[in-house]
Design an enzyme around this catalytic site. Structure first.
Site, PDB file in Angstrom:
ATOM      1  CB  SER A   1      96.697  -7.193 -52.223  1.00  0.00           C
ATOM      2  OG  SER A   1      96.461  -7.513 -53.495  1.00  0.00           O
TER       3      SER A   1
ATOM      4  CE  LYS B   1      92.999  -9.332 -51.988  1.00  0.00           C
ATOM      5  NZ  LYS B   1      93.978  -8.777 -52.836  1.00  0.00           N
TER       6      LYS B   1
ATOM      7  CG  ASP C   1      93.853  -4.013 -64.420  1.00  0.00           C
ATOM      8  OD1 ASP C   1      94.648  -4.264 -65.071  1.00  0.00           O
ATOM      9  OD2 ASP C   1      94.016  -3.106 -63.187  1.00  0.00           O
TER      10      ASP C   1
ATOM     11  CB  SER D   1      96.694 -11.773 -52.814  1.00  0.00           C
ATOM     12  OG  SER D   1      96.429 -10.405 -52.870  1.00  0.00           O
TER      13      SER D   1
ATOM     14  CG  ASN E   1      92.291  -8.467 -56.191  1.00  0.00           C
ATOM     15  OD1 ASN E   1      92.988  -8.546 -55.234  1.00  0.00           O
ATOM     16  ND2 ASN E   1      92.591  -8.021 -57.518  1.00  0.00           N
TER      17      ASN E   1
ATOM     18  N   GLY F   1     101.489  -7.415 -51.364  1.00  0.00           N
ATOM     19  CA  GLY F   1     100.656  -6.545 -51.996  1.00  0.00           C
ATOM     20  C   GLY F   1     101.632  -6.208 -53.381  1.00  0.00           C
TER      21      GLY F   1
END
Length: 965
Positions: free
Chosen positions: A86, A89, A180, A328, A330, A436
């Site tokens: 992450s 980002k 996922d 965080s 997504n 992350g």
């Protein structure tokens, strides 16, 4: 010498530090308050990790820059590329601030076709058009509906249409993992989205053990079906699993929840989320008192004409950014990336958005040497360096949006993803940074306020993590040091490490150092097989670093298969009947075919790659028994394996390709069909195709056209996700050579059964008109008619390793689980592999998830692989193992490599290739006949994949040419 301190950049820096300290008078050697003390503390923390088998494999890229004094304070592998998770980002959000600005607002618009009568009746369609607002809620849709009601609309007599065309139709990020997909953090993307394109399901236990738990859905919708297979049990513990079959809108909850357990909550996803928005939108319109025509359909559209009725605006980007970075998120990051593409490049795609990010990075001084594939960091195809991250963070300090970014970052010990970290340390409230984390990856990048008030930019990127605790501990240690700077001193008794010298250091160091300088990470081990233990190691470089091995993992699978099953092991496929074989040629009963994982089962056509059992052989046997008609069903038993069709961590966007086959205990033609193709005689004609086997099991839609030579070749073969519909599209220029593609199919057992039925019909054995083909199990009272057997395992392993066949490897892994654990699963197979390797003297502190190496969840070191190769030299199956490996310049995947070198017809080794991954491990003899085992595993970004293989070839050729003088 431990691994982490042998890295070239690290030891050069430390040697320079030694020289610097040596030049200082003795009384001035106190390094308190110096960058050298900072370096010494971090290097010691890194070196300590090599002493624990749970942390020895991790490798870190670290960069620290003093923004106040404008100087580099520390670097460790700072120019090597790492998967950032992450931390990606930060690339996306900084570009978003730069191009859109903190005040940017997303819009959602409502249009109408037709007229609204004086009585408030819309005699036309109502269109809801999305522009990528990631924050749209059910309450927002309710407010939009209420606004329409206030405008006088009371009834809609047309359709409810939704328009998501502002973004491209790609729903998931590049390389995201199929397993996922059910979870909210991997939600599908669309320009029209609500509730982050997910549902929040809450599970509450029943009133007593045995009761069915209660599931509630927010927001409520009929677009997704939720199947409740849960059971309430005694106690406080819960064991709940959630599944969503690929391509389906069915969510299956199974397992147990304790009667005293707290409610369980999960965010789950769906397919084609714009239609989910449409369902919620329809509900909100009705709730607002707007009547809808009873037969009104809900459909997707692309708006061409219409009268604007209402525009909804999101919160400013600066507010959305806080949730994005602190939590965080997504989904927010991916929607932002596509928004950047749409606003700046006119294309709402991740690719276009990444181009926008690249434009910003270029201004920040980062022009190349990284890869961005998505906006959130969920993809393992992203590669960045710590120095690139620090350059970007430094660039932000001169931008007007600096405060907006910094306010969005988690504060150590206070909020966001850092809320529970660094409490009670000097870093609490002094560090703001983006975290992350995913399997094998952990990162932390942001800003620290030093004790002297200086502002520091830093980035810590860690890969190869066996136990995540150690990566977080290292990050926290660095964060505390930065917050304490410059009031720190070197550890007592600290001495910078000096790398070991090996027998082949002069020969191989230049190659390894070149690899280091290029930004990739190379794990290398060379060991002599006929020398004493103390002299056996001829060379090591990053030997214990955990890396993704790609197909080098097949060395573990095949070694274990030969060791546990034996070289003569044969797979069987059994045939049963409800009754004994008939004597009059007409069989009254069901026919059963039971699979035991034979990977070689095939049809007699171009799909055949090895001898073994074919559908034609089975049909011929039945014909020899005099059977002419079957008045019953054909039932396929695949119960020897579990129902997990794909390896964990395999990429969703690989599912149309042969190397990503679906698995089952009864599977045919390596789980694929073949489509042969070539251009037609004339431009403009359809592309001729030939399907093998000729089966009705798949539906091939051929829309491809032949075009003139010189025109762009856009020919493609893809399978609709979760179905057996294969689409052949695009243009194939005249002059293109005939070729083929193998395409995986769903439900391998049904495929095998359908083809068997068709083969029987072609052989003159008919079925009754109401016969069916289905999956089931052989009943206990069934009569075994016969069994068919494969070629010996030694032959199968030879094909597997020389051709690097993923399907074979996965079938072997599940077979190991079935034979040795009574469970035909990959996880059970992995247990057998690790137990077997332990007996060969191999440490098992590595992660193995599949049998082929296709998943990037696998993490293993060059030392582990070399130890497997060495261990097999002492095993009875060594010759078969050795013979299975490709020979340099001769056959298999090494047929065209190392030709004209001393390694040709000498080195025997297994290759491994994925994007950003290349490996080569095996055996070679030196010029004077000494037998060596070697392993070279390389990860990272290289502009050309050939660069990695060239390094391997240079090393192996140098070994083959070496003469001990």
């Amino acid at each position: 010498m431990k691994r982490l301190l042998k890295r070239t950049g690290c030891w050069i820096m430390l040697m320079l530090l030694v020289f610097q300290l040596a030049a200082v008078p003795a009384l001035a050697q106190d390094t308190t308050g110096t960058s050298e003390a900072l370096a010494a503390n971090i290097e010691q923390a890194i070196s300590e990790l090599d002493k624990d088998p749970n942390s020895i494999g991790l490798h870190a890229g670290i960069a620290v820059y003093d923004l106040t004094d404008e100087k580099v304070l520390y670097g460790h592998n700072a120019d090597r590329t790492y998967v950032p998770a992450s931390n990606m980002k930060l690339f996306t959000t900084i570009a978003g601030l730069d191009k859109l600005g903190p005040d940017y607002q997303w819009k959602t618009e409502v249009y109408a076709t037709g007229k609204v009568s004086a009585g408030g009746v819309l005699n036309g369609d109502l269109i809801l058009k999305g522009f990528g607002d990631p924050s749209l809620t059910v309450a927002d849709l309710q407010a939009i509906a209420a606004a329409l009601k206030e405008k006088g609309i009371k009834q809609v007599n047309g359709k409810l249409l939704v328009d998501e065309s502002y973004f491209d139709p790609t729903r998931l990020g590049y390389g995201w993992m199929w397993d996922d997909e059910v979870y909210g953090y991997s939600a599908q993307l669309s320009a029209l989205a609500v509730h982050k394109n997910m549902l929040t399901i809450t599970v509450e236990p029943g009133k007593k053990a045995g009761d069915t738990p209660v599931l509630t859905m927010e927001p409520a919708t009929e677009y997704v079906q939720v199947v409740n297979q849960l059971q309430t049990v005694a106690g406080k513990d819960s064991d709940i699993s959630v599944q969503r079959p690929r391509g389906k809108n069915t969510i299956i909850f199974s397992g147990t929840i304790g009667v005293e357990a707290a409610p369980y909550q999960e965010d789950v996803t769906m397919e084609d989320p714009a239609l989910y928005v449409a369902d919620i939108w329809k509900q909100r319109l009705t709730a607002s008192g707007i009547k809808l025509h009873p037969q009104a359909s809900v459909e997707k559209t692309t708006l061409s004409t219409g009268t604007p009725l209402y525009t909804h605006l999101s919160k400013p980007f600066s507010e959305i950014l806080v949730e994005l970075n602190k939590d965080s998120d997504n989904f927010y990051a991916e929607m932002l990336l596509k928004t950047l593409g749409a606003t700046e490049k006119g294309e709402g795609s991740a690719e276009a958005g990444s181009e926008v990010v690249a434009d910003v990075l270029k201004r920040a001084g980062v022009e190349a040497g990284y890869v961005q594939k998505d906006g959130s960091g969920l993809s393992r195809f992203n590669w960045i360096t710590a120095n690139q991250m620090v350059k970007l963070l430094t660039f932000v300090q001169d931008q007007e949006y600096r405060d907006a970014l910094e306010k969005s970052l988690p504060i150590a010990g206070v909020d966001g993803t850092l809320k529970n970290r660094l409490k009670g340390t000097p870093a609490e409230k002094m560090v703001i940074a983006k975290t992350g984390s995913m399997g094998g990856v952990n990162s932390l990048s942001g800003y620290a306020t030093a004790k002297n008030g200086n502002k520091l930019a830093f980035s810590i990127l860690i890969n190869g993590i066996y136990k995540s605790k150690y990566a977080r501990d290292l990050q926290d240690k660095v964060a505390v040091l930065l917050a304490s700077y410059p009031d720190i001193k070197a550890p007592d008794g600290y001495k910078p490490a000096v790398p070991d010298a090996y027998k082949l250091s002069a020969l191989l160091d230049p190659i390894a150092e070149e690899a280091d300088a290029s930004g990739i990470t190379a794990g290398i081990v060379v060991k002599a097989l006929d020398q004493e233990q103390g002299e056996a190691i001829w060379y090591e470089h990053e030997a214990d670093t955990l890396l993704t091995p790609a197909s080098n993992l097949k060395l573990l699978t095949t070694a274990t298969a030969l060791a546990q099953l034996g070289k003569d092991y044969q797979f069987k496929t059994e045939m049963y009947g409800s009754t004994p074989l008939p004597k009059n040629g007409v069989y009254q009963g069901d026919l059963y075919l039971k699979g035991y994982g034979d990977p070689t089962l095939h049809t007699e056509d171009n799909l055949k790659v090895q001898e073994g059992v074919s559908m034609e052989e089975i049909a011929a046997w039945l014909k020899e028994q005099g059977i002419k008609r079957i008045n019953g069903n054909l039932i396929l038993d695949e119960s020897y394996f579990d129902q997990e069709r794909l390896g964990l961590g395999w990429s969703w966007d690989d599912e149309s390709y042969y190397y990503n086959p679906l698995l089952g205990a009864l599977a045919l033609n390596r789980g694929t069909v073949m489509i042969e193709f070539q251009p037609a005689v004339r431009a403009g004609d359809p592309v001729p195709i030939n399907l093998l086997p000729k089966t009705k099991y798949v539906n091939v839609i051929n829309e491809a056209k032949t075009v003139n030579s010189g025109q762009e070749n856009t020919f493609a073969i893809e399978r609709d996700r979760g179905t057996n519909t294969i689409r052949v599209t695009g243009n194939l220029p005249l002059g293109t050579a005939p070729d083929y593609e193998r395409v995986p199919v769903e439900d391998p057992a049904l495929y095998a059964g359908t083809v068997l039925g068709e083969t029987l019909e072609n052989a003159g054995i008919s079925f009754s008109g109401n016969s069916t083909v289905s999956v089931g199990t052989v009943p206990q009272q069934a009569v075994k008619w016969t069994e068919f057997t494969s070629e010996p395992l030694s032959e199968i392993v030879s094909y597997l390793n020389k051709k690097s066949d993923n399907f074979y490897a996965e079938m072997l892994l599940k077979t190991l689980g079935a034979v040795k654990r009574g469970e035909g699963s990959s996880s059970a197979g992995v247990e057998v592999v690790q137990e077997t390797l332990s007996t060969l003297g191999v440490e098992t502190n590595f992660d193995m998830v599949d049998g082929s190496g296709l998943t990037r969840y696998n993490l293993i070191s060059a030392r582990h692989i070399a130890d497997v190769l060495e261990g097999m030299t002492k095993h009875a199956a060594y010759q078969e193992y050795l013979d299975s490996l490709p020979i340099a310049g001769v056959d298999g995947t090494l047929k065209n490599r190392m030709k004209g070198t001393a390694a040709e017809n000498n080195a025997r080794a297994k290759t491994g290739t994925l994007t950003g991954v290349s490996s080569l491990s095996g055996y070679v003899q030196t010029k004077d006949g000494q037998k060596l085992v070697f392993s070279i595993v390389i990860n990272g970004y290289a502009p050309k994949s050939e660069y990695m293989t060239a390094i391997q070839d240079r090393i192996v050729s140098a070994l083959a040419s070496y003469e001990d003088k």
